[in-house]
Design an enzyme around this catalytic site. Structure first.
Site, PDB file in Angstrom:
ATOM      1  N   TYR A 198      47.164  55.850  27.360  1.00  0.00           N
ATOM      2  CA  TYR A 198      45.788  55.681  28.290  1.00  0.00           C
ATOM      3  C   TYR A 198      46.347  55.880  29.478  1.00  0.00           C
ATOM      4  CZ  TYR A 198      47.113  50.695  29.407  1.00  0.00           C
ATOM      5  OH  TYR A 198      47.630  49.516  29.919  1.00  0.00           O
ATOM      6  N   ARG A 221      50.848  60.943  35.455  1.00  0.00           N
ATOM      7  CA  ARG A 221      51.442  59.758  34.694  1.00  0.00           C
ATOM      8  C   ARG A 221      50.760  60.151  33.230  1.00  0.00           C
ATOM      9  NH1 ARG A 221      51.060  53.559  36.407  1.00  0.00           N
ATOM     10  NH2 ARG A 221      48.899  54.143  35.930  1.00  0.00           N
ATOM     11  N   ARG A 273      47.336  58.031   5.659  1.00  0.00           N
ATOM     12  CA  ARG A 273      47.999  57.098   6.821  1.00  0.00           C
ATOM     13  C   ARG A 273      49.549  57.423   6.375  1.00  0.00           C
ATOM     14  NH1 ARG A 273      51.096  52.464   6.848  1.00  0.00           N
ATOM     15  NH2 ARG A 273      50.976  51.263   8.542  1.00  0.00           N
ATOM     16  N   HIS A 277      53.648  57.173   8.572  1.00  0.00           N
ATOM     17  CA  HIS A 277      54.390  56.961   9.716  1.00  0.00           C
ATOM     18  C   HIS A 277      54.666  58.243  10.658  1.00  0.00           C
ATOM     19  CE1 HIS A 277      54.565  53.005   8.475  1.00  0.00           C
ATOM     20  NE2 HIS A 277      55.208  52.457   9.453  1.00  0.00           N
ATOM     21  N   LYS A 337      52.714  54.674  29.089  1.00  0.00           N
ATOM     22  CA  LYS A 337      51.560  53.715  29.295  1.00  0.00           C
ATOM     23  C   LYS A 337      50.972  53.917  27.798  1.00  0.00           C
ATOM     24  CE  LYS A 337      47.921  52.608  32.577  1.00  0.00           C
ATOM     25  NZ  LYS A 337      48.516  51.413  32.969  1.00  0.00           N
ATOM     26  N   GLU A 374      58.101  42.703  35.886  1.00  0.00           N
ATOM     27  CA  GLU A 374      56.842  43.160  36.352  1.00  0.00           C
ATOM     28  C   GLU A 374      55.817  42.078  35.525  1.00  0.00           C
ATOM     29  OE1 GLU A 374      55.732  46.986  35.260  1.00  0.00           O
ATOM     30  OE2 GLU A 374      56.473  46.885  33.057  1.00  0.00           O
TER      31      GLU A 374
END
Length: 285
Positions: free
Chosen positions: A32, A51, A100, A102, A148, A180
């Site tokens: 995101y 980014r 589904r 992996h 991110k 951070e």
């Protein structure tokens, strides 16, 4: 309610429906980005989109839009938002295969793309006058914090610990180093130097962090060290603040139950906050 951009269409938020097999929903398999606009003017959009592109590359998802297309979407969201200070949220997942598993879908399926807008709330007058409290927590995140990722469970748990402690942010500590915040970068004034963690896999390279570091270097009179901040030295700091795209420079005047310096907002934060506000007034796309 304002429409969102969802898989190439503009729809009401409740109509942006994903498959039960979307990998972002099942695995947190996606990334995101958050892009701010102040007075409807984008700030740092190119750096944020760079980014986003890097995060997508790091997890082998093809960027679903061109740079021009992203900017068209973002500018429409800013224009349609009732607020003049706007936070644009972008999320891209690996999409929804038939079952589904992996392993990545082979062949790949189209990614799921969402972009939405919300109002940015400015720092309260109380925080800007008196600062805020942060707590320290063990860093339980994975080894690629520079991506991110939408996988934010450790960050969420840390922020909730902060809320429960009457604090506004949690400072992540790993192997004796203060890295951070749960959703911000960390700066500390120690021995008259301004310290912030160096870029690398253990922190997210914040756009506000990077812009602030560049600004400090250009000014030249505050020594900036991109250097690890030892946890124990954090309590020797005379000033501490956190940076993020929607909070700018957040002054921290108490960590856990200890005052930072005098327990009051200091001159470095005051100077840099004013300078950064002026920087934001410059139009940048």
């Amino acid at each position: 309610m304002q429409a969102v951009y969802f898989n190439g269409r503009w729809v009401a938020p409740e109509q942006a429906r994903i498959s039960a097999f979307d990998r972002g929903f099942l695995f947190g398999d996606g990334v995101y980005e958050v892009i701010p606009a102040f007075k409807r003017r984008l700030f740092g959009a190119e750096a944020h989109l760079n980014r986003l592109t890097r995060s997508l590359e790091q997890i082998d998802i093809q960027d679903p839009l061109t740079r021009v297309q992203w900017l068209d979407v973002i500018n429409r969201l800013v224009s349609d938002c009732p607020s003049v200070d706007v936070s644009i949220y972008i999320q891209v997942t690996r999409g929804a295969p038939a079952k589904r598993d992996h392993a990545y879908p082979d062949p790949p399926v189209p990614p799921t793309v969402l972009a939405s807008a919300s109002a940015i709330s400015p720092l309260s007058a109380k925080i800007r006058t008196h600062g805020a409290k942060a707590i320290t927590v063990p860093d339980l995140r994975w080894g690629r914090c520079d991506i991110k990722s939408v996988n934010l469970l450790p960050n969420i748990m840390a922020r909730q610990q902060a809320v429960a402690a009457g604090a506004v942010e949690a400072i992540m500590v790993r192997e004796g180093i203060a890295l951070e915040g749960a959703a911000s970068n960390l700066f500390a004034v120690i021995d008259d130097d301004l310290l912030t963690a160096p870029l690398g896999p253990h922190i997210l390279g914040g756009v506000t962090r990077n812009r602030l570091a560049d600004m400090v270097k250009d000014q030249g009179h505050i020594p900036l060290l991109e250097s690890p901040i030892p946890f124990d030295r954090l309590f020797d700091a005379t000033e501490v603040f956190m940076t993020s795209s929607t909070r700018d420079l957040l002054p921290i005047t108490r960590i856990n139950e200890h005052p930072v310096g005098t327990g009051r907002i200091g001159p470095v934060w005051t100077e840099l906050s004013q300078a950064f506000t002026k920087l934001k007034q410059q139009r940048e796309t």
